[in-house]
Design a protein around this motif. Structure first.
Motif, PDB file in Angstrom:
ATOM      1  N   VAL A 315     -11.667  -5.817   5.383  1.00 16.99           N
ATOM      2  CA  VAL A 315     -12.532  -5.819   6.565  1.00 16.99           C
ATOM      3  C   VAL A 315     -11.744  -6.123   7.831  1.00 16.99           C
ATOM      4  CG1 VAL A 315     -14.495  -6.956   7.668  1.00 16.99           C
ATOM      5  CG2 VAL A 315     -14.594  -6.389   5.245  1.00 16.99           C
ATOM      6  N   THR A 316     -10.963  -7.180   7.806  1.00 16.82           N
ATOM      7  CA  THR A 316     -10.227  -7.558   9.015  1.00 16.82           C
ATOM      8  C   THR A 316      -9.154  -6.527   9.370  1.00 16.82           C
ATOM      9  OG1 THR A 316      -8.757  -8.942   7.666  1.00 16.82           O
ATOM     10  CG2 THR A 316     -10.632 -10.020   8.743  1.00 16.82           C
ATOM     11  N   SER A 317      -8.504  -5.949   8.383  1.00 15.07           N
ATOM     12  CA  SER A 317      -7.475  -4.937   8.646  1.00 15.07           C
ATOM     13  C   SER A 317      -8.088  -3.691   9.262  1.00 15.07           C
ATOM     14  CB  SER A 317      -6.738  -4.568   7.354  1.00 15.07           C
ATOM     15  OG  SER A 317      -6.063  -5.686   6.819  1.00 15.07           O
ATOM     16  N   GLY A 318      -9.212  -3.223   8.668  1.00 15.60           N
ATOM     17  CA  GLY A 318      -9.873  -2.048   9.215  1.00 15.60           C
ATOM     18  C   GLY A 318     -10.420  -2.296  10.611  1.00 15.60           C
ATOM     19  N   ALA A 319     -11.019  -3.468  10.813  1.00 18.69           N
ATOM     20  CA  ALA A 319     -11.583  -3.791  12.123  1.00 18.69           C
ATOM     21  C   ALA A 319     -10.483  -3.896  13.178  1.00 18.69           C
ATOM     22  CB  ALA A 319     -12.365  -5.097  12.043  1.00 18.69           C
ATOM     23  N   PHE A 320      -9.354  -4.491  12.822  1.00 17.16           N
ATOM     24  CA  PHE A 320      -8.260  -4.617  13.787  1.00 17.16           C
ATOM     25  C   PHE A 320      -7.696  -3.255  14.147  1.00 17.16           C
ATOM     26  CE2 PHE A 320      -3.894  -5.434  15.137  1.00 17.16           C
ATOM     27  CZ  PHE A 320      -4.092  -6.430  16.083  1.00 17.16           C
ATOM     28  N   ALA A 321      -7.566  -2.365  13.143  1.00 19.96           N
ATOM     29  CA  ALA A 321      -7.060  -1.015  13.416  1.00 19.96           C
ATOM     30  C   ALA A 321      -7.992  -0.271  14.375  1.00 19.96           C
ATOM     31  CB  ALA A 321      -6.897  -0.243  12.112  1.00 19.96           C
ATOM     32  N   ILE A 322      -9.298  -0.435  14.180  1.00 18.25           N
ATOM     33  CA  ILE A 322     -10.267   0.237  15.053  1.00 18.25           C
ATOM     34  C   ILE A 322     -10.180  -0.305  16.475  1.00 18.25           C
ATOM     35  CG2 ILE A 322     -12.725   0.567  15.510  1.00 18.25           C
ATOM     36  CD1 ILE A 322     -13.165   0.626  12.483  1.00 18.25           C
ATOM     37  N   THR A 323     -10.060  -1.607  16.612  1.00 17.84           N
ATOM     38  CA  THR A 323     -10.016  -2.190  17.954  1.00 17.84           C
ATOM     39  C   THR A 323      -8.729  -1.850  18.700  1.00 17.84           C
ATOM     40  OG1 THR A 323      -9.145  -4.257  17.014  1.00 17.84           O
ATOM     41  CG2 THR A 323     -11.532  -4.099  17.352  1.00 17.84           C
ATOM     42  N   THR A 324      -7.681  -1.475  17.986  1.00 24.41           N
ATOM     43  CA  THR A 324      -6.424  -1.096  18.661  1.00 24.41           C
ATOM     44  C   THR A 324      -6.389   0.382  19.055  1.00 24.41           C
ATOM     45  OG1 THR A 324      -5.342  -0.665  16.528  1.00 24.41           O
ATOM     46  CG2 THR A 324      -5.084  -2.882  17.482  1.00 24.41           C
ATOM     47  N   LEU A 325      -7.389   1.162  18.657  1.00 27.41           N
ATOM     48  CA  LEU A 325      -7.378   2.602  18.922  1.00 27.41           C
ATOM     49  C   LEU A 325      -7.235   2.951  20.408  1.00 27.41           C
ATOM     50  CD1 LEU A 325      -9.904   4.118  16.355  1.00 27.41           C
ATOM     51  CD2 LEU A 325      -7.461   4.619  16.563  1.00 27.41           C
ATOM     52  N   PRO A 326      -7.957   2.294  21.334  1.00 26.14           N
ATOM     53  CA  PRO A 326      -7.745   2.640  22.747  1.00 26.14           C
ATOM     54  C   PRO A 326      -6.302   2.448  23.197  1.00 26.14           C
ATOM     55  CG  PRO A 326      -9.764   1.378  22.480  1.00 26.14           C
ATOM     56  CD  PRO A 326      -9.056   1.324  21.164  1.00 26.14           C
ATOM     57  N   PHE A 327      -5.684   1.352  22.779  1.00 27.03           N
ATOM     58  CA  PHE A 327      -4.295   1.105  23.148  1.00 27.03           C
ATOM     59  C   PHE A 327      -3.357   2.110  22.495  1.00 27.03           C
ATOM     60  CE2 PHE A 327      -0.250  -1.146  22.239  1.00 27.03           C
ATOM     61  CZ  PHE A 327       0.196  -1.280  23.553  1.00 27.03           C
ATOM     62  N   LEU A 328      -3.614   2.447  21.230  1.00 30.74           N
ATOM     63  CA  LEU A 328      -2.763   3.418  20.531  1.00 30.74           C
ATOM     64  C   LEU A 328      -2.889   4.800  21.158  1.00 30.74           C
ATOM     65  CD1 LEU A 328      -3.393   2.346  16.825  1.00 30.74           C
ATOM     66  CD2 LEU A 328      -1.443   1.787  18.272  1.00 30.74           C
ATOM     67  N   LEU A 329      -4.087   5.152  21.611  1.00 29.25           N
ATOM     68  CA  LEU A 329      -4.261   6.433  22.297  1.00 29.25           C
ATOM     69  C   LEU A 329      -3.479   6.446  23.604  1.00 29.25           C
ATOM     70  CD1 LEU A 329      -5.787   9.147  22.083  1.00 29.25           C
ATOM     71  CD2 LEU A 329      -7.560   8.136  23.524  1.00 29.25           C
ATOM     72  N   LEU A 330      -3.487   5.324  24.313  1.00 32.34           N
ATOM     73  CA  LEU A 330      -2.700   5.208  25.533  1.00 32.34           C
ATOM     74  C   LEU A 330      -1.221   5.407  25.235  1.00 32.34           C
ATOM     75  CD1 LEU A 330      -2.418   4.478  28.545  1.00 32.34           C
ATOM     76  CD2 LEU A 330      -2.301   2.065  27.844  1.00 32.34           C
ATOM     77  N   ILE A 331      -0.732   4.816  24.147  1.00 37.15           N
ATOM     78  CA  ILE A 331       0.669   4.976  23.758  1.00 37.15           C
ATOM     79  C   ILE A 331       0.997   6.439  23.486  1.00 37.15           C
ATOM     80  CG2 ILE A 331       2.330   4.496  21.919  1.00 37.15           C
ATOM     81  CD1 ILE A 331       1.192   1.721  21.691  1.00 37.15           C
ATOM     82  N   SER A 332       0.111   7.115  22.756  1.00 36.99           N
ATOM     83  CA  SER A 332       0.389   8.508  22.378  1.00 36.99           C
ATOM     84  C   SER A 332       0.444   9.419  23.600  1.00 36.99           C
ATOM     85  CB  SER A 332      -0.665   9.005  21.384  1.00 36.99           C
ATOM     86  OG  SER A 332      -1.948   9.087  21.994  1.00 36.99           O
ATOM     87  N   TYR A 333      -0.452   9.225  24.552  1.00 41.59           N
ATOM     88  CA  TYR A 333      -0.457  10.051  25.761  1.00 41.59           C
ATOM     89  C   TYR A 333       0.751   9.747  26.646  1.00 41.59           C
ATOM     90  CZ  TYR A 333      -4.982  12.448  25.502  1.00 41.59           C
ATOM     91  OH  TYR A 333      -6.015  13.296  25.159  1.00 41.59           O
ATOM     92  N   ILE A 334       1.039   8.464  26.851  1.00 36.69           N
ATOM     93  CA  ILE A 334       2.167   8.101  27.710  1.00 36.69           C
ATOM     94  C   ILE A 334       3.481   8.558  27.091  1.00 36.69           C
ATOM     95  CG2 ILE A 334       3.426   6.174  28.734  1.00 36.69           C
ATOM     96  CD1 ILE A 334       0.758   6.887  30.060  1.00 36.69           C
ATOM     97  N   ALA A 335       3.576   8.547  25.767  1.00 37.49           N
ATOM     98  CA  ALA A 335       4.797   9.021  25.103  1.00 37.49           C
ATOM     99  C   ALA A 335       5.063  10.483  25.454  1.00 37.49           C
ATOM    100  CB  ALA A 335       4.676   8.853  23.587  1.00 37.49           C
ATOM    101  N   ARG A 336       4.016  11.301  25.454  1.00 38.35           N
ATOM    102  CA  ARG A 336       4.194  12.718  25.791  1.00 38.35           C
ATOM    103  C   ARG A 336       4.533  12.893  27.270  1.00 38.35           C
ATOM    104  NH1 ARG A 336      -0.551  16.906  24.526  1.00 38.35           N
ATOM    105  NH2 ARG A 336       0.452  17.046  22.484  1.00 38.35           N
ATOM    106  N   VAL A 337       3.766  12.262  28.142  1.00 42.04           N
ATOM    107  CA  VAL A 337       3.992  12.417  29.578  1.00 42.04           C
ATOM    108  C   VAL A 337       5.380  11.915  29.964  1.00 42.04           C
ATOM    109  CG1 VAL A 337       3.242  11.640  31.857  1.00 42.04           C
ATOM    110  CG2 VAL A 337       1.549  12.328  30.163  1.00 42.04           C
TER     111      VAL A 337
END
Length: 357
Positions: A315-337
């Motif tokens: 539960v805690t691992s899945g919940a933490f992964a979900i809550t980090t999604l906005p930050f991870l999306l930011l990383i993926s976009y900035i990596a390309r740009v």
């Protein structure tokens, strides 16, 4: 790193006394990845891969690490979670991080949008510059300038291919074997690169990375350098027709540079706005998950286990992964740009990477 020329691999030792007859690497590979020597996985991760997919894979990596680490150190984690409200503390912090991150992204979006605002005089000047550029492109190609960005770039690339074919034919009767050889290698490389890039651009819609990727594959700066070098090295043997074709080809390639930079700038704005929209969408489930964990789970350890792993870890691992999604999306976009920006720092025939000089 500028893709135009810094993406070109040149394995020759630097020698200030190197003459034209010893130049071996006139032609280059047809893709940016081949010229840079990067692995397919790295290029996919930073450029080619869909940004949401990349963010999802990073979230799965975090989930896997948390499950493995939590299982291995479970007794320590369980004790801490039961006595020190670790779960509640972690997810309370994540709520603050999500809100702060969303606010930051919205600020970036406002800055991007503000670049499009301005007084009437500035807008009129932008329009005038755009129409002048399109009119000049029409004079070069002899056809109306396409409105679609991919078709616009493709028209310039195909025009350079036509001039390259004319250049190759113009030196066929030259008495200089070295000139015929260098022009032949140069035009073969240019034509092959042009065909690969134009095929990649055909039918592509603006907003996808494919358009920018094809533009990066066409290293026009290296081609301009070779035109200048060959024209200077064989200035005594070139006919007037060949000189004219050299000049026309250089002009087309020089037009491709600012055209690519303009479309790249539009793409950056498009990507940053898409990033803002997607983060806003992801922030809602991330906040709900963090709030649920803080309110209903808190420091209470979930009883039982599944597949040999305690439920608290799942539960805690899945919940933490979900809550980090906005930050991870930011990383993926900035990596390309950031990668695109680094590979196009210079406009024109400049080499910024030491290993490729």
């Amino acid at each position: 790193m500028s893709d135009d020329s810094s993406e070109t691999i040149d394995t020759r030792e630097e020698d200030p006394n190197l003459d034209a007859s010893s130049v071996d690497d006139i032609g280059t590979a047809n893709t940016m990845r081949e010229r840079s020597g990067e692995t397919k996985f790295k290029v996919w991760l930073t450029l080619d891969g869909h940004r949401i997919v990349v963010a999802g894979l990073l979230a799965m990596l975090i989930f896997g690490v948390f499950v493995f680490g939590g299982t291995f150190f479970y007794q320590y984690y369980l004790t801490d979670a039961q006595t020190a409200d670790t779960v509640e503390t972690v997810f309370s912090t994540m709520i603050s991080a999500i809100i702060t991150g969303v606010t930051l992204v919205l600020t970036i979006t406002q800055i991007v949008i503000s670049q499009e605002n301005g007084p009437l005089g500035d807008q009129r000047q932008r329009m005038s510059d755009t129409m002048d550029f399109r009119e000049y492109t029409k004079e070069l190609t002899g056809t109306p300038t396409p409105a679609d960005p991919s078709a616009f770039l493709r028209a310039l690339i195909l025009e350079s291919k036509d001039y390259a074919e004319d250049l190759r034919e113009s030196v066929q009767n030259s008495d200089s074997e070295d000139l015929r050889g260098e022009v032949g290698e140069f035009t073969d490389s240019l034509i092959g690169n042009a065909e690969a890039a134009s095929d990649k651009l055909e039918g592509r819609k603006f907003g996808s990375y494919t358009v920018v990727s094809a533009a990066l594959d066409y290293n026009y700066g290296w081609k301009i350098f070779q035109i200048e070098r060959i024209a200077d090295d064989y200035s005594d043997t070139l006919t007037e027709e060949t000189r004219r074709i050299f000049d026309d080809l250089k002009t087309v390639l020089s037009m491709f540079g600012p055209a690519r930079e303009h479309i790249k700038t539009l793409y950056f704005e498009w990507e940053l706005i898409s990033l803002s929209q997607n983060i806003l969408y992801l922030s809602v489930p991330a906040l709900i998950t963090a709030g649920f964990m803080t309110t209903y789970v808190g420091g209470t350890a979930l009883a039982g286990g599944t597949l040999g792993v305690p439920n608290l870890i799942w539960v805690t691992s899945g919940a933490f992964a979900i809550t980090t999604l906005p930050f991870l999306l930011l990383i993926s976009y900035i990596a390309r740009v950031a990668t695109i920006a680094k590979r196009t720092l210079a406009i024109g025939p400049f080499i910024l990477r030491d290993s490729q000089r």
